[in-house]
Design a protein around this motif. Sequence first.
Motif, short mmCIF file in Angstrom:
data_model
loop_
_atom_site.label_atom_id
_atom_site.label_comp_id
_atom_site.label_asym_id
_atom_site.label_seq_id
_atom_site.Cartn_x
_atom_site.Cartn_y
_atom_site.Cartn_z
N SER A 86 0.83 -1.21 0.00
CA SER A 86 0.00 0.00 0.00
C SER A 86 0.87 1.26 0.00
CB SER A 86 -0.94 -0.01 1.21
OG SER A 86 -0.21 -0.06 2.42
N ARG A 87 1.96 1.26 0.75
CA ARG A 87 2.85 2.41 0.77
C ARG A 87 3.62 2.53 -0.55
NH1 ARG A 87 6.93 3.02 5.23
NH2 ARG A 87 7.06 5.11 4.30
N GLN A 88 3.97 1.39 -1.14
CA GLN A 88 4.64 1.43 -2.44
C GLN A 88 3.72 2.05 -3.50
OE1 GLN A 88 5.60 -2.77 -2.66
NE2 GLN A 88 7.79 -2.34 -2.47
N LEU A 89 2.44 1.66 -3.47
CA LEU A 89 1.49 2.20 -4.43
C LEU A 89 1.29 3.69 -4.21
CD1 LEU A 89 -0.52 1.70 -6.73
CD2 LEU A 89 -2.23 1.08 -4.99
N LEU A 90 1.22 4.10 -2.95
CA LEU A 90 1.08 5.52 -2.63
C LEU A 90 2.29 6.31 -3.11
CD1 LEU A 90 -0.56 7.74 -1.23
CD2 LEU A 90 0.60 7.14 0.91
N HIS A 91 3.47 5.70 -2.97
CA HIS A 91 4.69 6.36 -3.44
C HIS A 91 4.66 6.57 -4.95
CE1 HIS A 91 8.93 7.49 -3.40
NE2 HIS A 91 9.15 6.62 -4.38
N LEU A 92 4.20 5.55 -5.68
CA LEU A 92 4.09 5.66 -7.13
C LEU A 92 3.12 6.77 -7.53
CD1 LEU A 92 4.02 1.96 -8.39
CD2 LEU A 92 5.77 3.68 -8.86
N ARG A 93 1.98 6.81 -6.87
CA ARG A 93 0.98 7.82 -7.22
C ARG A 93 1.49 9.22 -6.89
NH1 ARG A 93 -4.60 4.81 -5.09
NH2 ARG A 93 -4.75 3.34 -6.85
N THR A 94 2.21 9.34 -5.77
CA THR A 94 2.78 10.64 -5.41
C THR A 94 3.80 11.08 -6.44
OG1 THR A 94 2.45 10.17 -3.06
CG2 THR A 94 4.01 11.92 -3.62
#
Length: 304
Positions: A86-94
């Motif tokens: 979930s944090r990896q996905l958030l990092h990508l979106r950011t």
Amino acid sequence: MSPRPATADDVVEGLEGCDYLADEGLATAVFLAMTLARPLLLEGEPGVGKTEVAKALAQWTGAELIRLQCYEGIDVAQAVYEWDYSRQLLHLRTAEATGGATQDTADALEDALYSERFLIKRPLLRAIDTTEGPPPVLLIDEVDRADDEFEAFLLEILSDYAVTVPEIGRFAADTPPRVIITSNRTRDVHDALKRRCLYHWVEHPGFEREVAIIGRRAPGVGEPLARQVAAAVAEFRDLGLYKPPGVAESIDWSLALGRLGAAELTPEITQASLGSVLKYREDQQRVLDQGIDGLITQAIARAG
């Protein structure tokens, strides 16, 4: 500073300060495990105090207790590490929202995703990667519930106290953790793991030791009642029950009787509180069929 016991008597004294009353055999096993830096495999019936050894050892040494509860189907993700998706996905979106995805190369972004920042360290990796303070106490609880594949993986980790995360590299312990492995012997632990460990079979304590344990863990219970509880539990164990009560049940029963205001065991209070010491209906029925009056009379005589 973590204590450095010179003899098994030092271990007895140290654990006693944490309200764990170890006999000579157990204290010697813990002493050797500490001084030889070897895992200690404790087997015995449920409730005899195997898990409490690790808790008391952590308290005595001032170390962190890291517990891995084993169960059927446990795998690397639960025991060693996993990625925080979930944090990896958030990092990508950011990165996409701020333009970082176009500024950085794809390789750099991928490297950022698979960095220690996004690594969730589970008990085995946490125990290995500890760098500050005394070595942690790693409790691998009920290893007999895990399957053969996990046991083989565990053996590999305990061989050199190191874990390799392919995306990051190798994590190795500067100082090995103190490892306590427990088993209720629902199945046999493989010989390879036993050879890696020191071994001790934890028995039910003798009568006087059990009285002393109840006195430590249920201080509001008077000695006469503590002696009667220990004697009654000994009588129950002689009946060949499906799950004989352990020390944990002796303590639970003592606390329950204290809360009920009992000063001594009677057939009536015993029957009313039987669920505090016997956790299976079949065992309760066997005690009732045997005759509570006679069992309590024998227990009182045994308690002196």
